[in-house]
Design a protein around this motif. Structure first.
Motif, PDB file in Angstrom:
ATOM      1  N   ARG A   1       0.832  -1.203   0.000  1.00 41.20           N
ATOM      2  CA  ARG A   1       0.000   0.000   0.000  1.00 41.20           C
ATOM      3  C   ARG A   1       0.867   1.254   0.000  1.00 41.20           C
ATOM      4  N   ASP A   2       1.952   1.236   0.777  1.00 39.98           N
ATOM      5  CA  ASP A   2       2.845   2.388   0.807  1.00 39.98           C
ATOM      6  C   ASP A   2       3.466   2.633  -0.564  1.00 39.98           C
ATOM      7  N   ASN A   3       3.866   1.559  -1.256  1.00 34.00           N
ATOM      8  CA  ASN A   3       4.433   1.718  -2.597  1.00 34.00           C
ATOM      9  C   ASN A   3       3.407   2.280  -3.574  1.00 34.00           C
ATOM     10  N   HIS A   4       2.150   1.867  -3.427  1.00 36.43           N
ATOM     11  CA  HIS A   4       1.094   2.410  -4.278  1.00 36.43           C
ATOM     12  C   HIS A   4       0.911   3.910  -4.012  1.00 36.43           C
TER      13      HIS A   4
ATOM     14  N   ASP B   1       3.176  10.376  -6.433  1.00 32.92           N
ATOM     15  CA  ASP B   1       4.273  10.439  -7.403  1.00 32.92           C
ATOM     16  C   ASP B   1       5.533  10.988  -6.726  1.00 32.92           C
ATOM     17  N   ALA B   2       5.997  10.244  -5.717  1.00 28.00           N
ATOM     18  CA  ALA B   2       7.091  10.719  -4.863  1.00 28.00           C
ATOM     19  C   ALA B   2       8.385  10.960  -5.617  1.00 28.00           C
TER      20      ALA B   2
ATOM     21  N   ASN C   1      -8.974   6.240  -7.587  1.00 27.52           N
ATOM     22  CA  ASN C   1      -9.987   5.556  -6.804  1.00 27.52           C
ATOM     23  C   ASN C   1     -10.439   4.306  -7.530  1.00 27.52           C
ATOM     24  N   ALA C   2     -11.249   3.521  -6.873  1.00 28.59           N
ATOM     25  CA  ALA C   2     -11.836   2.320  -7.461  1.00 28.59           C
ATOM     26  C   ALA C   2     -13.245   2.178  -6.915  1.00 28.59           C
TER      27      ALA C   2
END
Length: 203
Positions: A91-94, A102-103, A176-177
């Motif tokens: 989740r953190d990577n997402h 967009d880090a 979102n989904a």
């Protein structure tokens, strides 16, 4: 004991200035936020039924406090987006990806205060500019001044805690989904949480 006075943007006839405690003069000076004893986090509704909480482990900032003229006080904070932590690596990577922050392209989230107002007692409202993904918009943070202390190492500390609510879509965070039962996976409303300890700089 109050810290921030009301910035007088209206006429004296319509704006009452709250009295300044003379004891606050000793707080005047520049402070550095102690990241090891501070936290900057968020809460967001997930799947319409529960909350996900996270924080940013790397941040830095400064406070300029003026005990004689509290409305002249200011705050600046920079947060490293890549340090986001919700307890789940995928989740953190997402969240670091282009779907959200967009880090890689926008490594920092920043806040610069523009105004301070006393709401009564130790409660205040700090207004300023929040920048995420090169989008800058004003927000207001409700704060409580937790007081001052000298720690065992001789550091003069001040403490604050507070929160603000934003709509993430206003900063371009729109992923979102849809859920089969209706609604969406991630709410637009996000609550930001601040728990700040700052050390007075040596004169």
């Amino acid at each position: 004991m109050g810290l921030f006075g009301r910035k007088n943007t209206e006429s004296a006839a319509t704006t009452a200035t709250l009295p300044v405690d003379p004891a606050l003069a000793a707080l005047t000076g520049d402070y550095t936020i102690d990241a090891a004893h501070s936290s900057i986090g968020f809460t967001v509704r997930h799947a319409m039924v529960t909350n996900v909480r996270g924080s940013f482990g790397e941040h830095e900032g400064s406070l300029k406090l003026n005990g004689s003229d509290p409305a002249a006080s200011s705050a600046a904070i920079d947060v490293k987006i890549a340090s986001i932590d919700t307890g789940i690596g995928d989740r953190d990577n997402h969240l670091r990806s282009g779907d959200f922050f967009d880090a890689e392209q926008f490594p920092l989230m920043s806040f610069r205060s523009t105004e301070a107002a006393q709401l009564g007692g130790d409660k205040y409202r700090i207004t300023g500019d929040l920048t995420i993904k090169d989008v800058t918009k004003p927000i207001s943070i409700d704060l409580e001044f937790n007081g001052t202390a000298t720690d065992p190492y001789g550091n003069e500390r001040v403490g604050f805690e507070g929160s603000a609510e934003i709509l993430r879509s206003e900063w371009g965070l729109t992923w979102n989904a849809a859920l089969e039962t209706g609604g969406v996976m991630v709410s637009d409303k996000v609550k930001l949480n601040f728990d700040i300890s700052a050390i007075k700089n040596a004169a």
